[in-house]
Design an enzyme around this catalytic site. Structure first.
Site, PDB file in Angstrom:
ATOM      1  N   HIS A 116       0.806  -1.204   0.000  1.00  0.00           N
ATOM      2  CA  HIS A 116       0.000   0.000   0.000  1.00  0.00           C
ATOM      3  C   HIS A 116       0.845   1.264   0.000  1.00  0.00           C
ATOM      4  O   HIS A 116       0.549   2.220  -0.694  1.00  0.00           O
ATOM      5  CB  HIS A 116      -1.006   0.040   1.144  1.00  0.00           C
ATOM      6  CG  HIS A 116      -2.105   1.000   0.817  1.00  0.00           C
ATOM      7  ND1 HIS A 116      -3.002   0.767  -0.192  1.00  0.00           N
ATOM      8  CD2 HIS A 116      -2.396   2.220   1.278  1.00  0.00           C
ATOM      9  CE1 HIS A 116      -3.806   1.798  -0.320  1.00  0.00           C
ATOM     10  NE2 HIS A 116      -3.467   2.705   0.554  1.00  0.00           N
ATOM     11  N   TYR A 120       1.419   5.155  -2.236  1.00  0.00           N
ATOM     12  CA  TYR A 120       1.574   6.528  -1.775  1.00  0.00           C
ATOM     13  C   TYR A 120       2.904   7.116  -2.204  1.00  0.00           C
ATOM     14  O   TYR A 120       3.019   8.321  -2.406  1.00  0.00           O
ATOM     15  CB  TYR A 120       1.390   6.605  -0.253  1.00  0.00           C
ATOM     16  CG  TYR A 120      -0.068   6.453   0.078  1.00  0.00           C
ATOM     17  CD1 TYR A 120      -0.979   7.389  -0.399  1.00  0.00           C
ATOM     18  CD2 TYR A 120      -0.541   5.374   0.782  1.00  0.00           C
ATOM     19  CE1 TYR A 120      -2.322   7.236  -0.177  1.00  0.00           C
ATOM     20  CE2 TYR A 120      -1.895   5.223   1.016  1.00  0.00           C
ATOM     21  CZ  TYR A 120      -2.780   6.157   0.532  1.00  0.00           C
ATOM     22  OH  TYR A 120      -4.102   6.011   0.740  1.00  0.00           O
ATOM     23  N   HIS A 267     -10.194   0.327 -10.430  1.00  0.00           N
ATOM     24  CA  HIS A 267      -9.936   1.333  -9.407  1.00  0.00           C
ATOM     25  C   HIS A 267      -8.508   1.857  -9.495  1.00  0.00           C
ATOM     26  O   HIS A 267      -8.274   3.057  -9.477  1.00  0.00           O
ATOM     27  CB  HIS A 267     -10.203   0.759  -8.013  1.00  0.00           C
ATOM     28  CG  HIS A 267      -9.589   1.572  -6.908  1.00  0.00           C
ATOM     29  ND1 HIS A 267     -10.108   2.780  -6.512  1.00  0.00           N
ATOM     30  CD2 HIS A 267      -8.483   1.377  -6.166  1.00  0.00           C
ATOM     31  CE1 HIS A 267      -9.359   3.282  -5.557  1.00  0.00           C
ATOM     32  NE2 HIS A 267      -8.363   2.453  -5.330  1.00  0.00           N
ATOM     33  N   PHE A 268      -7.532   0.944  -9.562  1.00  0.00           N
ATOM     34  CA  PHE A 268      -6.171   1.483  -9.529  1.00  0.00           C
ATOM     35  C   PHE A 268      -5.753   2.095 -10.862  1.00  0.00           C
ATOM     36  O   PHE A 268      -4.844   2.917 -10.907  1.00  0.00           O
ATOM     37  CB  PHE A 268      -5.145   0.520  -8.920  1.00  0.00           C
ATOM     38  CG  PHE A 268      -4.807  -0.720  -9.670  1.00  0.00           C
ATOM     39  CD1 PHE A 268      -5.107  -1.951  -9.123  1.00  0.00           C
ATOM     40  CD2 PHE A 268      -4.139  -0.672 -10.876  1.00  0.00           C
ATOM     41  CE1 PHE A 268      -4.774  -3.108  -9.789  1.00  0.00           C
ATOM     42  CE2 PHE A 268      -3.806  -1.834 -11.555  1.00  0.00           C
ATOM     43  CZ  PHE A 268      -4.124  -3.054 -11.000  1.00  0.00           C
ATOM     44  N   HIS A 269      -6.435   1.716 -11.958  1.00  0.00           N
ATOM     45  CA  HIS A 269      -6.190   2.457 -13.191  1.00  0.00           C
ATOM     46  C   HIS A 269      -6.678   3.901 -13.037  1.00  0.00           C
ATOM     47  O   HIS A 269      -6.010   4.845 -13.421  1.00  0.00           O
ATOM     48  CB  HIS A 269      -6.875   1.790 -14.382  1.00  0.00           C
ATOM     49  CG  HIS A 269      -6.053   0.702 -14.994  1.00  0.00           C
ATOM     50  ND1 HIS A 269      -5.948  -0.543 -14.429  1.00  0.00           N
ATOM     51  CD2 HIS A 269      -5.271   0.683 -16.101  1.00  0.00           C
ATOM     52  CE1 HIS A 269      -5.137  -1.285 -15.172  1.00  0.00           C
ATOM     53  NE2 HIS A 269      -4.720  -0.568 -16.195  1.00  0.00           N
ATOM     54  N   ARG A 330     -10.703 -10.864 -12.033  1.00  0.00           N
ATOM     55  CA  ARG A 330      -9.441 -10.270 -12.488  1.00  0.00           C
ATOM     56  C   ARG A 330      -8.360 -11.335 -12.507  1.00  0.00           C
ATOM     57  O   ARG A 330      -8.621 -12.487 -12.225  1.00  0.00           O
ATOM     58  CB  ARG A 330      -9.055  -9.095 -11.586  1.00  0.00           C
ATOM     59  CG  ARG A 330      -8.845  -9.443 -10.127  1.00  0.00           C
ATOM     60  CD  ARG A 330      -8.554  -8.160  -9.334  1.00  0.00           C
ATOM     61  NE  ARG A 330      -8.612  -8.371  -7.893  1.00  0.00           N
ATOM     62  CZ  ARG A 330      -7.558  -8.233  -7.084  1.00  0.00           C
ATOM     63  NH1 ARG A 330      -6.395  -7.934  -7.559  1.00  0.00           N
ATOM     64  NH2 ARG A 330      -7.699  -8.407  -5.783  1.00  0.00           N
ATOM     65  N   ARG A 331      -7.149 -10.943 -12.839  1.00  0.00           N
ATOM     66  CA  ARG A 331      -5.998 -11.846 -12.937  1.00  0.00           C
ATOM     67  C   ARG A 331      -6.174 -12.898 -14.025  1.00  0.00           C
ATOM     68  O   ARG A 331      -5.678 -14.011 -13.907  1.00  0.00           O
ATOM     69  CB  ARG A 331      -5.728 -12.576 -11.612  1.00  0.00           C
ATOM     70  CG  ARG A 331      -5.560 -11.684 -10.396  1.00  0.00           C
ATOM     71  CD  ARG A 331      -5.095 -12.531  -9.219  1.00  0.00           C
ATOM     72  NE  ARG A 331      -5.085 -11.796  -7.988  1.00  0.00           N
ATOM     73  CZ  ARG A 331      -6.036 -11.859  -7.075  1.00  0.00           C
ATOM     74  NH1 ARG A 331      -7.090 -12.643  -7.263  1.00  0.00           N
ATOM     75  NH2 ARG A 331      -5.950 -11.169  -5.959  1.00  0.00           N
TER      76      ARG A 331
END
Lengths: 444, 260
Positions: A116, A120, A267-269, A330-331
């Site tokens: 995580h 950041y 989300h992370f895209h 996913r994956r």
């Protein structure tokens, strides 16, 4: 070189977060370890630079840009320890064939330590631009220097002891630790909310200084033609969606609905590829002339690139979120659309693909824009000194705690011990079942 | 006047203390009450420790189906012999279930006609092994080999079922239709047809409900709800049946009976 060679050679097909007991070529991991060690040199340089500055300017507040960059270096030093232990003591011995089995729970726990905070580490440069560059380029002042420092310190403290929220669906941890880290994850939303508030307030100052009036009039008065200001606006827009998705992911209960679906990928895209990377582009456009002494031939092309990136990212990731909510896993590399249960995903994926094509064109335009600095018709200009935004109330002296990292390092240590000591120690106390190492590089 | 650092430590310490006490004390105590376990076990569980040596109590044998859909079981069904199945049916089953699968007592016996072979195989195997308790069926099944059970399952799966041609839109109460086609999300009830339909994505051993005797079906739903019948995988049907009101159970049983 080691990493690229092993990946392209098909010897390291272990997905992005390694997924032990899959193991690739040991040289893949050794290459990555070298990358990490190399990055530590940069961290030490940042720490030394800040120490030197303080020596030369005793009693004065470290400039915000330096404070935030050093905060990021400290965060990186903390965060890379988890993955370094995982690779050096567990994965590389297995990849060489020295060990035959792996404690998957332990490796996942160690990776979550890194997982995580690494996000950041990527995010903080964008935030530094929000605080120090955007208000300056918009013609305003930073609303609060102190608020900015608190935000960066909060990222350092709450970016680390929260990694178990990536393992909500893993069996090796108890509900107590998952829940405690969930609460800490909630707190990591605080610096983002502080940032949204402070940067919006700074922009309002700029807008009003430029003659904007009324409740929202200042928004229109901002210099949206300036690429970095535009990127800040687009980034904030995507941050709403990405932040909303993040709040769902970090909720222990709701996470169960989306954990193994493409909601997470989308989300992370959105949050990284969108909110963060668009700032990287704008920072590059801002810094390039300072480094090369050349001016951009066209700000319009830069704006077109930023707009197309934001639009492409929305077109890509919104349908993707929707498919994730509907259970798309996913994956995996491909889906069997001839299966009637999932055939309706096809048109939505086609829209995602369209978004991807827009992003690709935008990325090419980015390279073109950087290249255009060096074309014959681009003017050479004297290198202007970089100016960072001044605070509305200049911070001549800050609290001692916010002028260094001693206290915050101690707090990180305490919180990390509370959050991770037992989850890691249990692997050695209860002796969990081991998984047989699976070599994907064809060895053994 | 406290310094900024002291205040920061107090705030961060207080939030961490809150996080830990909610996660390791408050939540486990609530869970203990909801799940009927003692508070000490629950506290230990939240922290990742097992209060009782040996971990969770051993699963009660005979309460859960032992059928696993392994390749060998699927192979056995794929190679089943319908002629042999017919002979066994005549010998062992027909006295109660008739050669056509229409059973003698519509309250205690199901209609076998046209049930998927996998559904029949699972129920027969469960009765043989005692995970579905049936004193009349158990000794009969104990005399059959697994291959023979597959044969007879295939035979009855090929019989013509009752009332197959009825349509969902036929006259029925809206509430019942809703349960069949949409379930009730407020009670976390999935739609019946999401599993019990040829196009459903449910477990491969889900039986065909259309044309089942209403009294038999209602009795089975009540048995699931009361926990008397326990051979459903992952307690799926026990969970669902327990949430249905008796009126809904009867309405669904009548619905699947077909048109009258």
């Amino acid at each position: 070189m080691l990493v690229v060679a092993t990946v392209l050679g098909g010897k390291a097909t272990v997905l992005f977060t390694f997924y032990p007991p899959l193991t690739g070529s040991p040289w893949f991991y050794i290459g990555l370890v070298l990358v990490v060690i190399g990055s530590w040199i940069w961290c030490v340089l940042m720490l030394l630079a800040m120490a030197e500055w303080k020596q030369v300017h005793p009693g004065q507040a470290v400039p915000l840009a330096m404070f935030a960059t050093t905060a990021n270096a400290v965060l990186w030093l903390w965060t890379t320890v988890g993955v370094a232990i995982e690779l050096l003591f567990i994965v590389i011995p297995a990849a060489f064939g020295w060990t035959q089995s792996i404690d998957v729970g332990l490796t996942r726990t160690l990776f979550s330590w890194t997982l995580h905070a690494i996000v950041y580490f990527w995010l903080i440069p964008a935030y530094i631009a929000f605080y120090t560059m955007a208000p300056q380029l918009a013609g305003g002042r930073l609303y609060s220097d102190l608020m900015a420092r608190i935000s960066f310190v909060a990222f350092l403290i709450y970016g680390l002891p929260v990694g178990l929220h990536h393992l909500f669906m893993d069996p090796e941890h108890s509900t107590g630790f998952k829940s405690a880290q969930m609460v800490l994850t909630v707190l990591v939303a605080v610096p983002t909310l502080l940032t949204v508030f402070t940067v919006c307030a700074s922009m309002e100052i700029a807008g009003r200084l430029r003659g904007g009036t009324g409740l929202f009039g200042w928004i229109g008065a901002l210099p949206w033609k300036q690429p970095l200001v535009l990127a800040t606006g687009l980034s904030f827009f995507m941050l709403w969606f990405g932040g909303f998705g993040g709040l769902i992911n970090m909720s222990y209960g709701m996470n169960a609905m989306v954990h193994n679906t493409s909601w997470v990928t989308a989300h992370f895209h959105m949050i990284f590829g969108g909110s963060v990377v668009i700032m990287y582009f704008a920072i590059a456009y801002e810094i390039w002339p300072k480094l090369t002494g050349r001016t951009a031939p066209s700000l319009g092309a830069q704006r077109l690139q930023l707009w197309s990136w934001a639009i492409g990212m929305m077109v890509l990731s919104l349908p993707w979120h929707w498919l994730g909510l509907n259970g798309q896993w996913r994956r995996v590399a491909q889906f069997d659309y001839s299966d009637p249960t999932i055939s309706w995903w096809g048109p939505w994926m086609t829209i995602c693909l369209l978004g991807g094509v827009i992003l690709l064109l935008s990325a090419i335009l980015f390279l073109w824009n950087l290249g255009s600095f060096h074309m014959a018709d681009s003017a050479r200009a004297p290198i202007a000194p970089t100016r960072y935004a001044l605070a509305l109330h200049p911070q001549t002296a800050v609290p001692v705690a916010l002028n260094g990292f001693r206290l915050w390092n101690i707090l990180v240590l305490v919180l990390m011990t509370a959050a991770y000591a037992i989850p890691i120690a249990q692997s050695f106390i209860v002796k969990p079942p081991q998984a047989v190492v699976h070599h994907v590089d064809g060895s053994k | 006047m406290k310094t900024f650092g002291t205040k920061a430590v107090l705030v961060i310490g207080a939030t961490a203390a809150l996080a830990w006490s909610v996660s390791f004390i408050a939540m486990p105590l609530i869970q203990a009450r909801e799940e009927g376990i003692d508070w000490f076990t629950s506290l230990c569980r939240a922290a990742g420790f097992s209060a009782a040596p040996g971990g969770q109590p051993a699963r009660q044998m005979g309460s859960v189906s032992l059928v696993t859909w392994s390749p060998s079981v699927l192979e056995r069904l794929a190679k089943a012999n319908i002629t042999k199945g017919e002979e066994i049916a005549a010998d062992v089953c027909a006295a109660c279930h008739n050669p056509n699968g229409m059973s003698a007592d519509a309250a205690t016996m199901p209609s076998l006609a046209g049930q998927p072979a996998r559904a029949l195989y699972k129920q027969l195997w469960d009765m043989k092994n005692g995970t579905r308790v049936n004193e009349a069926m158990k000794p009969l099944m104990e005399n059959l080999k697994d291959d023979e059970i597959a044969d007879v399952a295939l035979y009855y799966s090929e019989r013509k079922p009752r009332n197959q041609d009825f349509r969902l839109e036929r006259e029925n109460s809206k509430a019942t239709l809703r349960l069949v086609t949409q379930g009730d999300s407020a009670r976390a009830l999935p739609a019946c047809q999401s599993c019990h339909d040829t196009a459903g994505g449910g477990p491969i051993d889900a039986p065909n409900l259309v044309g089942q005797y209403p009294r038999y079906m209602s009795n089975q739903l009540h048995a699931f709800a009361d926990g008397i019948r326990r051979n459903d995988m992952f307690a799926r049907m026990r969970t669902i049946a327990a949430k249905l009101t008796p009126q809904e159970t009867d309405a669904l049983a009548n619905y699947y009976d077909g048109p009258r």
